[in-house]
Write an enzyme that holds these catalytic residues in place. Structure first.
Site, PDB file in Angstrom:
ATOM      1  NE  ARG A  68     -59.899   5.596  38.308  1.00  0.00           N
ATOM      2  CZ  ARG A  68     -60.270   5.207  39.528  1.00  0.00           C
ATOM      3  NH1 ARG A  68     -61.234   5.828  40.180  1.00  0.00           N
ATOM      4  NH2 ARG A  68     -59.694   4.172  40.100  1.00  0.00           N
ATOM      5  N   GLY A 101     -66.278   2.789  30.149  1.00  0.00           N
ATOM      6  CA  GLY A 101     -66.378   4.225  30.419  1.00  0.00           C
ATOM      7  C   GLY A 101     -67.055   4.969  29.285  1.00  0.00           C
ATOM      8  CD  GLU A 123     -61.447  11.313  30.031  1.00  0.00           C
ATOM      9  OE1 GLU A 123     -60.637  12.134  30.461  1.00  0.00           O
ATOM     10  OE2 GLU A 123     -61.198  10.091  29.943  1.00  0.00           O
TER      11      GLU A 123
END
Lengths: 164, 768
Positions: free
Chosen positions: B533, B723, B726
């Site tokens: 984020r 983002g 991840e």
């Protein structure tokens, strides 16, 4: 306390006399006695390589090295890699190539890389991979670390100096 | 030429973010030293499940050098949630139950904290731990999902009947799955087991706490979520939030493990008791045995397709192996359903998840949690379906990926942008998918295989969780700015990325953005670093703050130059008239005269903004890999990876590449090596350090890695960014698992794919 001894060491060119107990590791002496916290500890069992420093130019795991066994030796820690406020070419290359992420393995990687280049100024990719294999990095996947060492090796050869 | 000065250009870390890490001057939590500081240590239960009948701390207290010994009797008896009860889930309203005490009178796993000491040094503290006498009444314990679910299983928590911490239905179920399966031409199903994974960051968990004479608590912590941490600590100690300052030094890796709180409350309690700063540093054995791991999950999936490959029904049942406390397993299991069922377009979906307590280390978050797990399962199901349907796996995915405007994977909020199809096409081409698959021969000792996985993740967890960040920017007299932010900084070099965003908007250099950060007292609210984020949410807050500062700058300049603000622009540290660039002022001249205004109109040009995200801009991508399986030794070598990533417009290609390379390394570990072993009799974690828990070294990295950015702007991200932290690892393991199948024709339904499992599977295959 029983067994305390005073040992002499040279760390980053500076002479030190330190009172140590026989069980104290070099890592403890550097971090707790000399306040050189740039050397990091992690696994404590000699597996991760995070605590690597150079003793007489060779990589040593400071978490497994008893301080009394390195008396009178020359120790280089990360704090001694830059000279006269100038970064070592390896340090610059690590930054410019994105070879640093969290930075916790970086001191060990840089010192290991320096030992390699001192021994072998023109290493192949494979030789770099082998030499740094004792230092774990969880962030980078090693690609940029290897690129940075290749590039620094070339730069040092070109300049004939480790510093700009 | 690029329309941007800084966005999209590789940028080494800002000097302040990078240089201290290469000189050894960067202070991490383990390095914090304060005058009079004591060493704290934790006594942990050796039993997986036991009542504490008696604790006698008197001998420990009498040891010279011991300053405090605490047990459950000395600590507020307040239950807390290690991953914060105040993380409201916007859709389901689920909150993690507070189910944990700071020091417990009933141990629920080997490692549960039962007492703590503060002493003058490490050795005295260690000695003191040995002098604490604890009488335990061992209770029967359960270590696996199956054992915990047995009708006669011991109850781990009073509030969780049958050891079920949560039973969550997929909140975005659609249509009628049974009807869907009935209408399907092809149905595939399978049960998979995905294992725990340890964050395995190198910096041990640590915390230093100090309570000053006014009662203000300062906590140095590597937590990724500093403001939520502050709130949970305030609840534990019944303090107002403003009386706690959470300071974040440099962080030696986090990978989701550090989303939760660990020894912070113990350090605070010891500091309160002694009036001295107290520092606790975990051993790595404590880290591996007590920090949250990725959850292990048993996942059953059923998927129905039409002949042409259209996915028309999908059902998932998940058993999430939580540890002794719910922690983030509470969220990880349900979110696994969302990633799994929400990735591809599907009119009929349904699913449920049981989060199951066991007497083991708490589990929950690690990088992308829920999604590498879901991806490992669903992407293998897609390949199984492709084979059954006689459709190429690439084509099958292209048929079913979502388009922009369709509901996102995390809820009904529409997808702002996705280029997943493009990622898949480019990746297939770059690895030579069609040519190599045609040539493939499944004979000989060493067999090669190709595998792929498609990916959709998130940029912040909206609409699941609140996504709130803030930023302040103020101009100094020299034309530089201070950017005041606090997203925590686990090594992603987000200061640099955020400085590039600010610099681009303000027409200055990123090195003229002086980042002020590192404590909850300094900065306005930021949820922290999670869910990929920071660039997207904090980046938008930075951009908004920069816009406001720029508005003030141009307004002031317009007065000084006698033109309207609309006629002005700013670039390279100078404000000038667009039509006549020779007419202008340096930002320094404007800022200085605005601060030091002898006419009495002084003010500090500045901007501040809070960004509360209401959008879903999922990063998407595709992973392709080629592996070689040695059928004699069972070893898998990953030869090549191609990762095509759509993370919107790339702000800093250098850091994004670094994230992806690191993600490949962690994904390879997850797929092939990382094995969290809990002794089935004692509950002791046997893989409790780097010598027993194997992560990928540089030898395991593929020789060839190709990373391709789609680099198309998202409508809502700052300068179009999404983002990436991840997503870097989400599909890696799935692609490897599919490639192993392609190589040997046996599907292994349990990670890690170790040589032993491969040899066993090959033997079974021979037997038929």
């Amino acid at each position: 306390m029983r067994g305390k001894q005073v040992i002499k060491l040279t760390v980053n060119g500076e002479p030190y006399e330190v009172e140590v107990e026989p069980h104290m590791t070099l890592l403890e002496v550097l971090r707790d006695k000399l306040n050189l916290t740039g050397t990091k500890g992690s696994c404590g069992v000699g597996e991760c390589g995070t605590c690597t420093v150079l003793v007489d130019g060779k990589p040593f795991l400071s978490c497994l090295t008893l301080a009394i066994t390195v008396r009178d030796k020359n120790i280089l820690t990360i704090e001694g890699l830059a000279r006269d406020k100038k970064l070592h070419i390896l340090q610059k290359a690590f930054l410019e190539h994105g070879a640093v992420q969290c930075g916790f393995c970086t001191p060990a990687m840089l010192l290991t890389a320096k030992a390699l280049l001192d021994e072998n100024p023109n290493p192949t990719r494979e030789e770099i991979r082998e030499y740094i294999s004792g230092v774990l990095c969880r962030c980078t996947g090693y690609v940029k670390i290897i690129e940075a060492i290749m590039s620094a090796a070339e730069e040092i050869r070109r300049r004939g100096s480790e510093y700009e | 030429m690029s329309e941007f000065s800084w966005v999209g250009k590789p940028h080494p870390p800002l000097k302040m973010e990078g240089v201290p890490k290469v000189t050894g001057e960067a202070i991490y939590t383990v390095d914090v030293k304060l005058p009079g500081m004591l060493v704290g240590k934790i006594l942990r239960s050796p039993h997986p499940h036991a009542k504490i009948l008696r604790i006698d701390k008197s001998k420990a207290e009498r040891l010279p050098g011991v300053k405090a010994v605490l047990t459950f009797e000395d600590i507020p008896k307040v239950k807390y949630a290690s991953s914060f009860r105040d993380m409201p889930m916007a859709t389901s309203g689920t909150l993690q139950p507070p189910d944990q005490y700071v020091l417990t009178d009933k141990a629920r796993y080997v490692g549960d904290p039962v007492a703590a000491v503060a002493a003058v040094d490490e050795y005295v503290a260690e000695e003191a731990l040995k002098l604490i006498e604890v009488e335990y009444e061992p209770l029967p314990a359960v270590f696996t999902i199956d054992d915990a679910l047995k009708p006669d299983a011991p109850q781990i928590h009073d509030h969780a009947k049958g050891n079920i911490a949560a039973h969550v239905k997929y909140p975005f179920a659609q249509g009628d799955v049974e009807k869907g399966f009935a209408e399907a031409d092809c149905v595939v199903e399978g049960t998979f087991f995905v294992p725990r994974q340890v964050g395995a960051h190198l910096e041990p968990q640590a915390c230093t706490a100090y309570v000053d004479p006014t009662g203000k608590v300062t906590v140095w912590s590597p937590c990724q979520l500093t403001f939520p941490l502050r709130r949970e600590l305030a609840k534990i100690f019944s303090l107002p939030e403003g009386m706690i300052n959470v300071v974040t030094p440099f962080v030696g890796g986090s990978f989701g493990t550090r989303l939760s709180l660990y020894c912070e409350p113990i350090a605070i309690a010891l500091a309160m008791k002694t009036g001295k700063p107290v520092k606790i540093v975990h051993s790595k054995e404590e880290d591996f045995s007590t920090l949250e791991t990725r959850t292990a999950d048993r996942v059953t999936v059923k998927a129905g397709f039409k002949k042409d490959g259209t996915l028309i029904a999908m059902q998932m049942k998940v058993y999430t192996w939580a540890g002794a406390y719910a922690a983030r397993a509470y969220l990880a299991g349900p979110i696994l359903l969302m990633w799994g069922l929400g990735h591809y377009r599907c009119p009929n979906t349904d699913g449920e998840c049981f989060v199951v307590y066991t007497n083991t280390t708490p589990a929950g978050a690690m990088r992308g949690y829920g999604n590498p797990e879901a991806s490992t399962v669903v992407e293998q199901i897609m390949d199984m379906a492709a084979e059954k349907l006689g459709i190429d796996p690439v084509e099958l995915r292209l048929k079913n990926v979502k388009k922009a405007g369709e509901p996102s994977n995390l809820g009904p909020c529409p997808i702002e942008s996705t280029y997943e199809d493009e990622c898949i096409r480019i990746g297939a081409e770059r690895i030579g998918w069609w040519e190599k698959r045609k040539l493939k021969k499944q004979e000989g000792v060493k067999r090669r295989g190709l595998g792929m996985a498609a990916m959709m993740h998130c940029s912040g967890a909206w609409p699941l969780l609140i996504e709130h960040s803030s930023a302040m920017i103020k101009f100094n007299e020299d034309g530089s700015v201070n950017m005041i932010i606090n997203p925590a900084f686990p090594g992603t070099h987000c200061w640099t990325t955020l400085a590039q965003i600010a610099a681009e908007e303000l027409g200055i250099s990123p090195e003229d953005v002086h980042v002020v950060t590192g404590s909850t007292d300094t900065a306005m609210f930021d949820l922290g670093s999670h869910a990929s984020r920071t660039t997207y949410v904090t980046g938008n807050a930075v951009l908004e703050a920069a816009r406001e500062a720029k508005r003030q700058l141009l307004e002031r300049a317009s007065k000084m130059l006698g033109v309207s603000p609309e006629e002005l622009t700013v670039k390279d540290g100078r404000v000038f008239v667009k039509a006549d660039p020779s007419k202008g002022l340096t930002i320094g001249e404007i800022a200085r005269s605005t601060i030091w205004d002898l006419k009495g109109e002084s003010f500090n040009i500045s901007g501040k903004a809070s960004w509360s995200s209401r959008y879903s801009s999922p990063p998407t991508g595709a992973y392709f890999t080629e592996v070689e399986v040695d059928t004699e030794t069972g070893e898998v070598k990953v030869l090549k990876f191609v990762v095509v990533i759509d993370c919107g417009r790339v702000i800093n290609p250098m850091t994004v590449e670094g994230q992806i390379q690191g993600g490949i390394s962690q994904g390879i570990g997850y797929a092939l090596y990382e094995d969290y072993v809990i002794n089935k009799k004692t509950g002791v974690v046997e893989s409790d350090n780097f010598n027993t828990y194997r992560i990928a070294t540089n030898y395991e990295m593929p020789e060839e890695i190709e990373i391709i950015f789609i680099n198309k702007p998202d409508p809502k991200g700052p300068f179009g960014a999404k983002g990436v932290g991840e997503p870097a690892m989400v599909g890696v393991a799935a692609a490897i698992a599919n490639a192993v199948y392609d190589a040997i024709g046996v599907r292994l339904r349990e990670l890690p794919i170790t040589p032993e499992k491969i040899l066993k599977a090959l033997k079974e295959k021979e037997k038929g």
